[in-house]
Design a protein around this motif. Structure first.
Motif, short mmCIF file in Angstrom:
data_model
loop_
_atom_site.label_atom_id
_atom_site.label_comp_id
_atom_site.label_asym_id
_atom_site.label_seq_id
_atom_site.Cartn_x
_atom_site.Cartn_y
_atom_site.Cartn_z
N ALA A 75 7.77 -4.04 5.60
CA ALA A 75 8.93 -3.66 4.79
C ALA A 75 8.50 -3.21 3.40
CB ALA A 75 9.91 -4.82 4.70
N THR A 76 7.56 -3.93 2.80
CA THR A 76 7.07 -3.56 1.47
C THR A 76 6.32 -2.23 1.54
OG1 THR A 76 6.91 -5.89 0.85
CG2 THR A 76 5.70 -4.31 -0.51
N THR A 77 5.52 -2.06 2.58
CA THR A 77 4.79 -0.80 2.76
C THR A 77 5.76 0.37 2.87
OG1 THR A 77 2.99 -1.97 3.86
CG2 THR A 77 3.11 0.40 4.21
N ALA A 78 6.83 0.19 3.62
CA ALA A 78 7.84 1.25 3.76
C ALA A 78 8.51 1.54 2.42
CB ALA A 78 8.87 0.84 4.81
N LEU A 79 8.80 0.49 1.66
CA LEU A 79 9.41 0.66 0.33
C LEU A 79 8.47 1.46 -0.58
CD1 LEU A 79 11.48 0.05 -1.91
CD2 LEU A 79 10.24 -2.08 -2.32
N LEU A 80 7.19 1.10 -0.59
CA LEU A 80 6.23 1.80 -1.45
C LEU A 80 6.12 3.27 -1.06
CD1 LEU A 80 3.35 -0.82 -1.72
CD2 LEU A 80 5.30 -0.49 -3.24
N ARG A 81 6.12 3.54 0.23
CA ARG A 81 6.03 4.92 0.70
C ARG A 81 7.28 5.71 0.28
NH1 ARG A 81 2.54 6.58 4.30
NH2 ARG A 81 2.26 4.48 5.11
N ALA A 82 8.44 5.09 0.42
CA ALA A 82 9.70 5.75 0.04
C ALA A 82 9.73 6.03 -1.47
CB ALA A 82 10.89 4.90 0.45
N VAL A 83 9.29 5.06 -2.26
CA VAL A 83 9.26 5.25 -3.72
C VAL A 83 8.30 6.37 -4.07
CG1 VAL A 83 8.56 4.17 -5.90
CG2 VAL A 83 10.00 2.90 -4.29
N LEU A 84 7.11 6.37 -3.47
CA LEU A 84 6.13 7.43 -3.74
C LEU A 84 6.71 8.80 -3.39
CD1 LEU A 84 3.26 8.34 -4.51
CD2 LEU A 84 2.64 7.99 -2.11
N ASP A 85 7.34 8.90 -2.22
CA ASP A 85 7.91 10.19 -1.80
C ASP A 85 9.01 10.65 -2.76
OD1 ASP A 85 6.18 10.41 0.33
OD2 ASP A 85 7.63 9.69 1.81
N GLY A 114 -4.56 14.48 -6.11
CA GLY A 114 -4.95 13.74 -7.30
C GLY A 114 -3.76 13.06 -7.96
N ALA A 115 -2.70 13.82 -8.17
CA ALA A 115 -1.50 13.27 -8.81
C ALA A 115 -0.84 12.23 -7.93
CB ALA A 115 -0.51 14.40 -9.13
N ARG A 116 -0.71 12.54 -6.64
CA ARG A 116 -0.07 11.60 -5.72
C ARG A 116 -0.88 10.30 -5.62
NH1 ARG A 116 4.04 13.46 -2.62
NH2 ARG A 116 3.58 11.96 -0.98
N THR A 117 -2.19 10.41 -5.60
CA THR A 117 -3.05 9.22 -5.53
C THR A 117 -2.90 8.38 -6.79
OG1 THR A 117 -4.62 10.37 -4.11
CG2 THR A 117 -5.43 8.41 -5.26
N HIS A 118 -2.84 9.04 -7.94
CA HIS A 118 -2.67 8.34 -9.22
C HIS A 118 -1.36 7.56 -9.22
CE1 HIS A 118 -2.92 7.54 -13.50
NE2 HIS A 118 -1.72 8.04 -13.65
N VAL A 119 -0.28 8.20 -8.82
CA VAL A 119 1.03 7.56 -8.78
C VAL A 119 1.02 6.41 -7.77
CG1 VAL A 119 3.47 7.89 -8.24
CG2 VAL A 119 2.25 9.61 -9.60
N ALA A 120 0.47 6.67 -6.60
CA ALA A 120 0.42 5.64 -5.55
C ALA A 120 -0.34 4.41 -6.02
CB ALA A 120 -0.22 6.21 -4.29
N SER A 121 -1.45 4.63 -6.72
CA SER A 121 -2.25 3.47 -7.17
C SER A 121 -1.49 2.63 -8.19
CB SER A 121 -3.60 3.92 -7.72
OG SER A 121 -3.46 4.60 -8.95
N LYS A 122 -0.73 3.29 -9.07
CA LYS A 122 0.04 2.55 -10.07
C LYS A 122 1.19 1.78 -9.42
CE LYS A 122 -2.40 3.77 -13.56
NZ LYS A 122 -3.27 2.80 -14.20
N ILE A 123 1.83 2.40 -8.42
CA ILE A 123 2.91 1.71 -7.70
C ILE A 123 2.33 0.51 -6.94
CG2 ILE A 123 4.55 1.94 -5.79
CD1 ILE A 123 4.96 4.87 -6.70
#
Length: 66
Positions: free
Chosen positions: A5-15, A27-36
């Motif tokens: 459930a948390t993984t799905a939430l993180l993916r939805a937030v990133l998207d 590069g940008a997506r990875t940066h945002v994903a790592s901070k989230i």
């Protein structure tokens, strides 16, 4: 490890945060994903807070990533 459930939430937030960023802009997506992910690993799992973290990370990404 995060639960599904948390993984799905993180993916939805990133998207959502990166909706205007091309999927080829890894590069940008990875940066945002790592901070989230960092925020979530500290126990911050509110969708609103994670979106705020993601937007802040995106605004701080080097311009070549956007």
């Amino acid at each position: 490890m995060l639960d599904p459930a948390t993984t799905a939430l993180l993916r939805a937030v990133l998207d959502e945060v990166c909706e205007s960023v091309s999927r080829t802009e890894t590069g940008a997506r990875t940066h945002v994903a790592s901070k989230i992910l960092e925020a979530a690993s500290r126990g911050e799992t509110s969708a609103d807070h994670l979106k705020q973290v993601g937007r802040q990370a995106l605004s701080q990404a080097p311009t070549m990533w956007r």
